[in-house]
Design an enzyme around this catalytic site. Structure first.
Site, PDB file in Angstrom:
ATOM      1  CG  ASP A 107      -2.173  -0.732   1.084  1.00 36.27           C
ATOM      2  OD1 ASP A 107      -2.681  -0.821  -0.046  1.00 36.27           O
ATOM      3  OD2 ASP A 107      -2.677  -1.255   2.096  1.00 36.27           O
ATOM      4  CE  LYS A 136      -4.372  -2.450  -1.284  1.00 34.58           C
ATOM      5  NZ  LYS A 136      -5.218  -1.367  -0.708  1.00 34.58           N
ATOM      6  CD  GLU A 205     -11.913  -2.759   2.423  1.00 32.60           C
ATOM      7  OE1 GLU A 205     -11.988  -2.882   3.666  1.00 32.60           O
ATOM      8  OE2 GLU A 205     -10.929  -2.238   1.861  1.00 32.60           O
TER       9      GLU A 205
END
Length: 290
Positions: A107, A136, A205
Site C-alpha cells: 500500500d 496499491k 472492498e
C-alpha cells in the site's frame, strides 16, 4: 542450544524456508494473468513480517499484501491514516525477504501520493526498492493519471475501489459502497478508467456482490474481493482477522479459519483451499446485496 530459527536442507527463504516453498515457482504478473484466464482463483492475505510471510508462501498463498492495515493490526491505531512511507518500506523489506517466491504488493500510505504525480512516483519507487513488485493506491477519478504515470515508469499498480479506508472520514465510516445506482455507476466508470490507465489489479472492498461481478466482467485485469462476494478473480483477508487474533467485532465477510484447524498452518491451508475451490466466500454468509 541455539535460538536461531533452523533452516532445512532444502530451504531457500532467508527465514526458515522449507522444501515445498523452495520447489515453488515464483509468482509473476504473467502467472497471475494466466490464472485469471484459466479461471483459477487468486488467494491473497496480508503479511507484515518475515516469519508470517514465509509460512504463507509455504502454504500456497499466491499474493502477499503489505497493507497499511498494519497501522491498526500491528501498531494499535484506530485507522490506517498514521502509517508512514518509512514504516511501509520497513515491513515490505521484511515480507519480501521472508517470501521471495510470492507476489508482494504494498500500500502507498495516506499522504504519500495525494500531493501530485511526482510524489506518487517517488513513494512508489521507495516501496519497489524495498522489495515490492506492485503498489496499491486507493480511490478513483483523480488517481487515474497517477496510475498511468506509474505504469509508464514500469511500476505495476493495483487500484482499490469501494470502501477505501484512507477516506473513511469522507465516506462517513466503514459502510457498504455502491448500493444505489449512482454509486454503482460511479464505481463502474472509475474501474473502467483505472483499467484503461494500466492498473493490472483491482481490490473491491465492501461492495454488493452483483456490482463486484459486473466490474470483474469488464475489468481487463484481476479483481480481488474483500466483502465483495464470490465472483471476483480472487480474495484477500487481513491475516489477523481470519486467524481470529483481532479483538472486537469483525465484518461479516470475515471467516474464522482457525475453527477446527488446530494450527495456524492448517488454517492458512484451509483458506487457500477454500478460495481456490470457491467454497469461500459463501454469498449467503459473507456477501452483500444492493
Amino acid at each position: 542450544m541455539s535460538d536461531t530459527p533452523s533452516q532445512g536442507a532444502g530451504a531457500a527463504a532467508p527465514y526458515g524456508g522449507t522444501a515445498p516453498s523452495a520447489a515453488r515457482k515464483p509468482t509473476t504478473l504473467h502467472r497471475l494473468r494466466s490464472m485469471r484466464e484459466a479461471g483459477e482463483k487468486i488467494a491473497m492475505l496480508t503479511a507484515y513480517d518475515a516469519a508470517s510471510a514465509a509460512l504463507l508462501e509455504d502454504c500456497g498463498v499466491d499474493c502477499l499484501l503489505v497493507g497499511d492495515s498494519l497501522g491498526m493490526v500491528m501498531q494499535g491505531h484506530a485507522s490506517t491514516l498514521p502509517v508512514t512511507l518509512e514504516q511501509m518500506s520497513y515491513h515490505v523489506a521484511c515480507v519480501s525477504r521472508g517470501a521471495p517466491r510470492s507476489w508482494v504488493l504494498a500500500d502507498l500510505p495516506f499522504g504519500s501520493y495525494q500531493a501530485d504525480v511526482a510524489q506518487a512516483v517517488r513513494s512508489a519507487a521507495a516501496l519497489m526498492q524495498a522489495g515490492a513488485q506492485m503498489v496499491k493506491l486507493e480511490g478513483g477519478g483523480w488517481t487515474t493519471p497517477v496510475v498511468a504515470a506509474l505504469v509508464e515508469r514500469g511500476i505495476p499498480v493495483c487500484a482499490h475501489l469501494g470502501l477505501t479506508p484512507q477516506s473513511v472520514h469522507a465516506l462517513g465510516g466503514y459502510r457498504i459502497q455502491g448500493r444505489d445506482e449512482q454509486g454503482a455507476q460511479t464505481l463502474l466508470r472509475q474501474a473502467r478508467e483505472l483499467g484503461e490507465a494500466g492498473a493490472a489489479m483491482l481490490v473491491l472492498e465492501l461492495v454488493p456482490s452483483d456490482l463486484a461481478a459486473r466490474v470483474s466482467a469488464e475489468f481487463a485485469g484481476m479483481t480481488i474481493g474483500i466483502g465483495a462476494g464470490a465472483r471476483t478473480h480472487g480474495q484477500v483477508l487481513v491475516l489477523h482477522d481470519m486467524l481470529d487474533i483481532t479483538l472486537g467485532t469483525k465484518p461479516r465477510f470475515v471467516r474464522n479459519f482457525m475453527l477446527g484447524a488446530g494450527s495456524v498452518r492448517a488454517a492458512v491451508q484451509a483458506y487457500v483451499r477454500d478460495v481456490k475451490s470457491g467454497a469461500f466466500p459463501d454469498e449467503a454468509l459473507h456477501g452483500y446485496v444492493a
